[in-house]
Design a protein around this motif. Structure first.
Motif, PDB file in Angstrom:
ATOM      1  N   HIS A   9       0.833  -1.199   0.000  1.00  0.00           N
ATOM      2  CA  HIS A   9       0.000   0.000   0.000  1.00  0.00           C
ATOM      3  C   HIS A   9       0.875   1.259   0.000  1.00  0.00           C
ATOM      4  O   HIS A   9       0.627   2.203  -0.768  1.00  0.00           O
ATOM      5  N   LEU A  10       1.882   1.281   0.839  1.00  0.00           N
ATOM      6  CA  LEU A  10       2.778   2.451   0.906  1.00  0.00           C
ATOM      7  C   LEU A  10       3.548   2.634  -0.400  1.00  0.00           C
ATOM      8  O   LEU A  10       3.742   3.766  -0.860  1.00  0.00           O
ATOM      9  N   GLU A  12       2.506   1.743  -3.371  1.00  0.00           N
ATOM     10  CA  GLU A  12       1.539   2.258  -4.337  1.00  0.00           C
ATOM     11  C   GLU A  12       1.296   3.753  -4.143  1.00  0.00           C
ATOM     12  O   GLU A  12       1.202   4.509  -5.113  1.00  0.00           O
ATOM     13  N   LEU A  13       1.187   4.189  -2.892  1.00  0.00           N
ATOM     14  CA  LEU A  13       1.001   5.620  -2.628  1.00  0.00           C
ATOM     15  C   LEU A  13       2.211   6.423  -3.096  1.00  0.00           C
ATOM     16  O   LEU A  13       2.061   7.504  -3.674  1.00  0.00           O
ATOM     17  N   LEU A  16       2.021   7.010  -6.716  1.00  0.00           N
ATOM     18  CA  LEU A  16       1.130   8.102  -7.092  1.00  0.00           C
ATOM     19  C   LEU A  16       1.839   9.451  -7.004  1.00  0.00           C
ATOM     20  O   LEU A  16       1.648  10.320  -7.860  1.00  0.00           O
TER      21      LEU A  16
END
Length: 73
Positions: A9-10, A12-13, A16
């Motif tokens: 998740h981190l 992926e962020l 972004l």
């Protein structure tokens, strides 16, 4: 397993942030990037929250549709 999901998740962020070109545009100034994110969070707390979300969602979707994503492993 939860640690692996959190790590993904981190990552992926972070992707972004890279996709938005914030690293390049700020010369990798983490204080500036954090300030931008804090400013966005402040806008989400005001009365125009839905308008901001709608605008940012459209812009984000447009980029996702036009920028090629790297192949999955």
């Amino acid at each position: 397993m939860k640690q692996r999901e959190r790590t993904r998740h981190l990552i992926e962020l972070g992707g972004l942030v890279m996709k938005a070109e914030l690293v390049t545009l700020t010369d990798d100034d983490r204080a500036v990037i954090l300030g931008l994110l804090i400013e966005a969070a402040a806008k989400l707390r005001d009365d125009d929250r839905e308008r901001h979300l709608s605008l940012w969602r459209r812009r984000g979707r447009r980029v996702f549709e036009t920028v090629a994503l790297p192949p999955a492993d």
